[in-house]
Design a protein around this motif. Structure first.
Motif, PDB file in Angstrom:
ATOM      1  N   CYS A 145     -14.751   3.292  20.640  1.00  0.00           N
ATOM      2  CA  CYS A 145     -13.695   3.341  19.631  1.00  0.00           C
ATOM      3  C   CYS A 145     -12.395   3.852  20.222  1.00  0.00           C
ATOM      4  O   CYS A 145     -11.327   3.346  19.909  1.00  0.00           O
ATOM      5  CB  CYS A 145     -14.094   4.216  18.453  1.00  0.00           C
ATOM      6  N   SER A 146     -12.479   4.860  21.099  1.00  0.00           N
ATOM      7  CA  SER A 146     -11.225   5.386  21.629  1.00  0.00           C
ATOM      8  C   SER A 146     -10.575   4.359  22.542  1.00  0.00           C
ATOM      9  O   SER A 146      -9.356   4.219  22.555  1.00  0.00           O
ATOM     10  CB  SER A 146     -11.438   6.715  22.350  1.00  0.00           C
ATOM     11  N   MET A 147     -11.383   3.599  23.271  1.00  0.00           N
ATOM     12  CA  MET A 147     -10.784   2.600  24.149  1.00  0.00           C
ATOM     13  C   MET A 147     -10.167   1.457  23.353  1.00  0.00           C
ATOM     14  O   MET A 147      -9.055   1.006  23.639  1.00  0.00           O
ATOM     15  CB  MET A 147     -11.805   2.088  25.161  1.00  0.00           C
ATOM     16  N   ALA A 148     -10.881   1.001  22.324  1.00  0.00           N
ATOM     17  CA  ALA A 148     -10.339  -0.076  21.501  1.00  0.00           C
ATOM     18  C   ALA A 148      -9.075   0.389  20.795  1.00  0.00           C
ATOM     19  O   ALA A 148      -8.066  -0.317  20.752  1.00  0.00           O
ATOM     20  CB  ALA A 148     -11.383  -0.519  20.479  1.00  0.00           C
ATOM     21  N   ALA A 149      -9.121   1.616  20.282  1.00  0.00           N
ATOM     22  CA  ALA A 149      -7.968   2.146  19.570  1.00  0.00           C
ATOM     23  C   ALA A 149      -6.793   2.310  20.515  1.00  0.00           C
ATOM     24  O   ALA A 149      -5.650   2.062  20.145  1.00  0.00           O
ATOM     25  CB  ALA A 149      -8.317   3.482  18.931  1.00  0.00           C
ATOM     26  N   PHE A 150      -7.081   2.675  21.754  1.00  0.00           N
ATOM     27  CA  PHE A 150      -6.007   2.798  22.743  1.00  0.00           C
ATOM     28  C   PHE A 150      -5.299   1.458  22.915  1.00  0.00           C
ATOM     29  O   PHE A 150      -4.074   1.379  22.912  1.00  0.00           O
ATOM     30  CB  PHE A 150      -6.590   3.257  24.084  1.00  0.00           C
ATOM     31  N   ALA A 151      -6.108   0.410  23.024  1.00  0.00           N
ATOM     32  CA  ALA A 151      -5.520  -0.919  23.190  1.00  0.00           C
ATOM     33  C   ALA A 151      -4.660  -1.283  21.983  1.00  0.00           C
ATOM     34  O   ALA A 151      -3.551  -1.791  22.124  1.00  0.00           O
ATOM     35  CB  ALA A 151      -6.620  -1.950  23.387  1.00  0.00           C
ATOM     36  N   PHE A 152      -5.179  -0.993  20.794  1.00  0.00           N
ATOM     37  CA  PHE A 152      -4.422  -1.350  19.598  1.00  0.00           C
ATOM     38  C   PHE A 152      -3.150  -0.522  19.457  1.00  0.00           C
ATOM     39  O   PHE A 152      -2.145  -0.983  18.934  1.00  0.00           O
ATOM     40  CB  PHE A 152      -5.276  -1.179  18.343  1.00  0.00           C
ATOM     41  N   ALA A 153      -3.208   0.719  19.910  1.00  0.00           N
ATOM     42  CA  ALA A 153      -2.062   1.592  19.689  1.00  0.00           C
ATOM     43  C   ALA A 153      -1.022   1.507  20.802  1.00  0.00           C
ATOM     44  O   ALA A 153       0.164   1.603  20.549  1.00  0.00           O
ATOM     45  CB  ALA A 153      -2.533   3.038  19.523  1.00  0.00           C
ATOM     46  N   PHE A 154      -1.467   1.309  22.051  1.00  0.00           N
ATOM     47  CA  PHE A 154      -0.513   1.440  23.153  1.00  0.00           C
ATOM     48  C   PHE A 154      -0.192   0.131  23.865  1.00  0.00           C
ATOM     49  O   PHE A 154       0.878  -0.003  24.432  1.00  0.00           O
ATOM     50  CB  PHE A 154      -1.039   2.425  24.204  1.00  0.00           C
ATOM     51  N   LEU A 155      -1.119  -0.797  23.879  1.00  0.00           N
ATOM     52  CA  LEU A 155      -0.885  -2.005  24.658  1.00  0.00           C
ATOM     53  C   LEU A 155      -0.282  -3.087  23.774  1.00  0.00           C
ATOM     54  O   LEU A 155      -0.454  -3.094  22.563  1.00  0.00           O
ATOM     55  CB  LEU A 155      -2.191  -2.510  25.274  1.00  0.00           C
ATOM     56  N   ASP A 156       0.429  -3.981  24.425  1.00  0.00           N
ATOM     57  CA  ASP A 156       1.002  -5.110  23.709  1.00  0.00           C
ATOM     58  C   ASP A 156       0.335  -6.373  24.205  1.00  0.00           C
ATOM     59  O   ASP A 156       0.401  -6.676  25.385  1.00  0.00           O
ATOM     60  CB  ASP A 156       2.506  -5.190  24.001  1.00  0.00           C
ATOM     61  N   GLY A 169     -14.355   3.988  13.133  1.00  0.00           N
ATOM     62  CA  GLY A 169     -13.956   4.837  14.255  1.00  0.00           C
ATOM     63  C   GLY A 169     -12.706   4.314  14.935  1.00  0.00           C
ATOM     64  O   GLY A 169     -11.800   5.078  15.277  1.00  0.00           O
ATOM     65  N   ILE A 170     -12.652   2.997  15.126  1.00  0.00           N
ATOM     66  CA  ILE A 170     -11.468   2.403  15.754  1.00  0.00           C
ATOM     67  C   ILE A 170     -10.239   2.701  14.907  1.00  0.00           C
ATOM     68  O   ILE A 170      -9.195   3.114  15.406  1.00  0.00           O
ATOM     69  CB  ILE A 170     -11.660   0.876  15.926  1.00  0.00           C
ATOM     70  N   PHE A 171     -10.415   2.535  13.612  1.00  0.00           N
ATOM     71  CA  PHE A 171      -9.300   2.775  12.695  1.00  0.00           C
ATOM     72  C   PHE A 171      -8.853   4.235  12.769  1.00  0.00           C
ATOM     73  O   PHE A 171      -7.663   4.534  12.887  1.00  0.00           O
ATOM     74  CB  PHE A 171      -9.726   2.404  11.275  1.00  0.00           C
ATOM     75  N   LEU A 172      -9.825   5.124  12.720  1.00  0.00           N
ATOM     76  CA  LEU A 172      -9.514   6.563  12.748  1.00  0.00           C
ATOM     77  C   LEU A 172      -8.744   6.933  14.013  1.00  0.00           C
ATOM     78  O   LEU A 172      -7.699   7.571  13.956  1.00  0.00           O
ATOM     79  CB  LEU A 172     -10.815   7.364  12.668  1.00  0.00           C
ATOM     80  N   PHE A 173      -9.256   6.483  15.148  1.00  0.00           N
ATOM     81  CA  PHE A 173      -8.594   6.809  16.415  1.00  0.00           C
ATOM     82  C   PHE A 173      -7.220   6.166  16.502  1.00  0.00           C
ATOM     83  O   PHE A 173      -6.271   6.764  16.982  1.00  0.00           O
ATOM     84  CB  PHE A 173      -9.439   6.350  17.608  1.00  0.00           C
ATOM     85  N   ARG A 174      -7.145   4.925  16.033  1.00  0.00           N
ATOM     86  CA  ARG A 174      -5.859   4.228  16.123  1.00  0.00           C
ATOM     87  C   ARG A 174      -4.806   4.977  15.331  1.00  0.00           C
ATOM     88  O   ARG A 174      -3.695   5.200  15.803  1.00  0.00           O
ATOM     89  CB  ARG A 174      -5.998   2.801  15.617  1.00  0.00           C
ATOM     90  N   GLN A 175      -5.163   5.376  14.118  1.00  0.00           N
ATOM     91  CA  GLN A 175      -4.182   6.109  13.306  1.00  0.00           C
ATOM     92  C   GLN A 175      -3.739   7.372  14.027  1.00  0.00           C
ATOM     93  O   GLN A 175      -2.582   7.732  14.010  1.00  0.00           O
ATOM     94  CB  GLN A 175      -4.784   6.494  11.943  1.00  0.00           C
ATOM     95  N   PHE A 176      -4.693   7.988  14.674  1.00  0.00           N
ATOM     96  CA  PHE A 176      -4.382   9.212  15.388  1.00  0.00           C
ATOM     97  C   PHE A 176      -3.454   8.930  16.568  1.00  0.00           C
ATOM     98  O   PHE A 176      -2.503   9.650  16.807  1.00  0.00           O
ATOM     99  CB  PHE A 176      -5.680   9.835  15.889  1.00  0.00           C
ATOM    100  N   TYR A 177      -3.741   7.858  17.278  1.00  0.00           N
ATOM    101  CA  TYR A 177      -2.934   7.523  18.449  1.00  0.00           C
ATOM    102  C   TYR A 177      -1.540   7.048  18.065  1.00  0.00           C
ATOM    103  O   TYR A 177      -0.604   7.173  18.841  1.00  0.00           O
ATOM    104  CB  TYR A 177      -3.622   6.435  19.294  1.00  0.00           C
ATOM    105  N   MET A 178      -1.440   6.469  16.866  1.00  0.00           N
ATOM    106  CA  MET A 178      -0.127   5.968  16.455  1.00  0.00           C
ATOM    107  C   MET A 178       0.875   7.106  16.337  1.00  0.00           C
ATOM    108  O   MET A 178       2.062   6.917  16.528  1.00  0.00           O
ATOM    109  CB  MET A 178      -0.206   5.264  15.097  1.00  0.00           C
TER     110      MET A 178
END
Lengths: 304, 377
Positions: free
Chosen positions: A118-129, A181-190
């Motif tokens: 989840c943290s890796m997927a969320a990282f991609a969604f939040a930081f990568l283009d 989990g992906i959603f939770l982490f993504r929101q956090f990373y945003m």
């Protein structure tokens, strides 16, 4: 201007002793007020806590009763002759410790797996283009709308065709990632300052290194929240383990507990004793992690 | 030693929206270049393209003679200071500064030397064990600069590094940055929207507007000879006064001077200005007249500077007066447009009073009304 001078003069007139007395009186007043407020809040909290905990406490109480005490016309809230017999029987009748161990292994691996994926997927969604980022994220979110029961049969057919029935991996692999989990982490990373990522990039730090060295240490509370949430969910899994496990060797506690409920020998006290045994780990996890859980669940939400 | 060449650099988004268009610039070693412009003019985007944080959609970026469009940010060996400092909150000041070197697997002893050296230059030696949250804004800024200089980068990029600081600290850091640039001798590119920072720090200033470069020059040239109305208005504070006027040419033989009228008063232009206008085909047409507040003089100011060439006196009514300590700002209306004049502090004119003002004819700026290009350059 005159008036201010006058009052200032009046204050100055008081002697030191008078002033001290005034301090004492006012301080006592303020303290009393504060004590009353704290006491009131405490009392209200205790009442609410008792109401919420009542079923749990009653369960503990029942577990300590001999079964003869339960089936009477009187209302027995507390056991008259407390006994540990029920616990002993529960552990003897079914391999409860084995089930607890199974559950620990399954829930533990699921938790670790989910945190990583989840943290890796969320990282991609939040930081990568990348192309189609939003579409993919929407797809991930859409999976949350599908009730688990709707897919359970097809999943069962899939895993059984692989010959995975009654193994650890069948309990673990389907749950190694979660949209929640992906959603939770993504929101956090945003809410994480993007310039830190850019700065790390200029410093020559790769993505994986950035996740390990900077992102994870800084989002400990999110990880903690996620871990507690996932562990408890995995611990409480029922339908899927019931479907895919057959032997005692692979059963988890939630299934194991229902084995205490056989038609031939129905004993409420025995079952409740089993329940008390198995909720201990999940409650203790919650007690240990509650600070993280609450901090993590809400800090992402309020930071802009 | 590092040089940078930007050739026709573009940043294009979908449907041909340009954030930056045809950006051309040659930066030689040890320069302090400022990108300045209003927000949204593409200055930060250009900086980020140089850093490699933003893809370059067109044109070439040459760093030290090497085509660098496709290099990863870390391969370009530049360092950047961000507006919000971008310090890693989980590391001490020392680790923050050492991070880039650790990532590059430099020996520990060497890292220590470099960090201590940078800390000494920036006077933050006593802060090395602290965490970023225990630092003030100015200290954080120093640490951020420290993490940038330990790497000995080819180029420093700074993205509005001072805009989170309060006014006093900003002025102080401005002086220190300028000192630092002399001390390190590294080429710097600095983005700001504050024209004071631009004027005080830069060896050359790039003024940008809507993704395009308006003018590149030294602060002084930029101030005295802006190429268009935008640059004229953007550089300088308070900004230049503008007024749309008509140009005329005297009919009688004796007085063949070109003049413009403001509230029906003629302002005779200097011979060289008139000639330039004539060469460009501007006579008897409407133009935009511009003059800086300090080029408007009162009677006393005129007497104090007898060598300048002044316009005829113009009677104005003061509508507001601002005392700034060392100078006084007087505001008045000309043809309904508010003008500002910077005069000597002894001037006691109050709001509502009348005053005679004179324009310094050598400092008059005239712009085409449509293209906004400067005419008397």
């Amino acid at each position: 201007m005159e008036a201010i001078h006058n009052t200032a003069g009046a204050v100055n007139l008081k002697s030191q002793a008078e002033l001290d007395a005034l301090h004492r009186v006012m301080n006592a007043k303020a303290k009393r007020k504060k004590n009353i407020r704290t006491g009131g809040l405490l009392a209200a909290n205790i009442v609410v806590a008792i109401i919420i905990l009542l079923p749990l406490l009653y369960a503990v109480s029942v577990a300590l009763m001999p079964s003869s005490e339960l089936f009477t016309m009187d209302l027995n809230v507390l056991p008259k002759q407390p006994t540990l017999e029920n616990f002993k029987n529960a552990l003897e009748n079914v391999p409860l410790l084995k089930f607890v161990l199974n559950s620990f292994v399954v829930a533990g691996i699921i938790t670790i797996g989910q945190i990583i994926t989840c943290s890796m997927a969320a990282f991609a969604f939040a930081f990568l283009d990348f192309k189609g980022k939003n579409v993919i994220f929407m797809l991930v979110m859409a999976t949350m709308m599908i009730p688990g029961e709707a897919t359970i049969i097809s999943n069962y057919l899939t895993v059984s065709s692989w010959g995975w029935l009654d193994t650890y991996q069948v309990l673990i692999v389907p749950y190694l990632t979660s949209a929640m989990g992906i959603f939770l982490f993504r929101q956090f990373y945003m809410s994480f300052p993007i310039s830190l990522y850019e700065s790390a990039k200029l410093d020559g730090c790769g993505n994986i290194k950035f996740i390990l060295k900077i992102l994870m240490p800084l989002t400990k509370s999110a990880i903690g929240a996620m871990a507690v949430y996932t562990f408890i969910n995995a611990w409480n899994m029922y339908m899927w383990p019931l479907l895919v496990t057959g032997s005692e060797a692979k059963r988890t506690v939630q299934i194991g507990i229902s084995m205490l409920n056989s038609v031939d020998a129905q004993s409420i006290t025995l079952m409740i004793a089993g329940v008390v045994i198995i909720i201990v780990p999940s409650i203790s996890i919650f007690i240990v992690g509650q600070k993280q859980l609450i901090k993590g669940m809400f800090s992402g939400a309020v930071k802009g | 030693m590092s040089t940078l060449t930007l050739r026709n650099i573009c940043k294009r988004y979908q449907n041909d929206n340009y954030a930056v268009k045809d950006f051309n610039l040659e930066i030689s070693d040890q320069e302090f270049i400022i990108f300045v412009g209003p927000s949204g003019c593409g200055k930060s985007t250009t900086l980020r393209m140089i850093a490699g944080l933003e893809e370059i959609s067109g044109g070439e970026l040459w760093i030290d003679g090497e085509l660098s469009n496709y290099l990863e940010p870390k391969e370009r060996n530049l360092s950047m200071v961000f507006q919000n400092y971008a310090l890693y909150p989980n590391m001490t000041v020392y680790d923050n500064m050492a991070f880039a070197l650790k990532v590059r697997k430099m020996p520990k002893k060497q890292i220590d030397e470099k960090v201590q050296e940078a800390a000494r230059i920036l006077e933050i030696e006593h802060l090395l064990e602290r965490y970023p949250k225990a630092l003030s804004g100015g200290q954080k800024q120093r640490v951020a600069i420290g993490s940038a200089i330990v790497r000995n980068p080819k180029l420093f990029l700074m993205d509005e590094p001072l805009s989170n600081l309060d006014a006093k600290l900003r002025a102080q850091m401005r002086v220190e940055l300028s000192k630092l640039h002399k001390e390190l001798g590294t080429t710097m590119i600095y983005v700001t929207h504050d024209q004071t920072e631009a004027m005080t720090l830069g060896t050359r200033i790039v003024v940008m507007k809507a993704g395009e470069v308006s003018q590149v020059d030294s602060p002084q040239v930029l101030y005295q000879h802006p190429v268009n109305k935008f640059v004229a208005g953007f550089i300088g504070s308070p900004s230049m006064n503008f007024l749309d006027v008509s140009l005329y040419r005297g009919y009688d033989v004796e007085n063949q001077k070109t003049y413009l009228t403001i509230e029906d008063h003629p302002v005779y232009l200097l011979e060289k200005t008139a000639r330039l206008l004539k060469e460009k085909g501007y006579h008897r047409s409407k133009v935009t007249f511009g003059i800086r507040p300090e080029d408007i003089y009162t009677e006393e100011g005129k007497e104090a500077n007898p060598k300048l060439e002044y316009s005829e006196a113009m009677q104005v009514t003061i509508i507001a007066r601002e005392l700034l300590g060392a100078e006084v700002m007087l505001y008045f209306d000309l043809e309904g447009i508010q003008f500002c004049a910077r005069v000597e502090p002894e001037n006691q004119t109050r709001a509502g009073e009348k005053l005679k003002v004179y324009f310094d004819l050598n400092r008059i700026h005239l712009f085409d009304m449509e293209t906004e290009q400067t005419l008397n350059l």
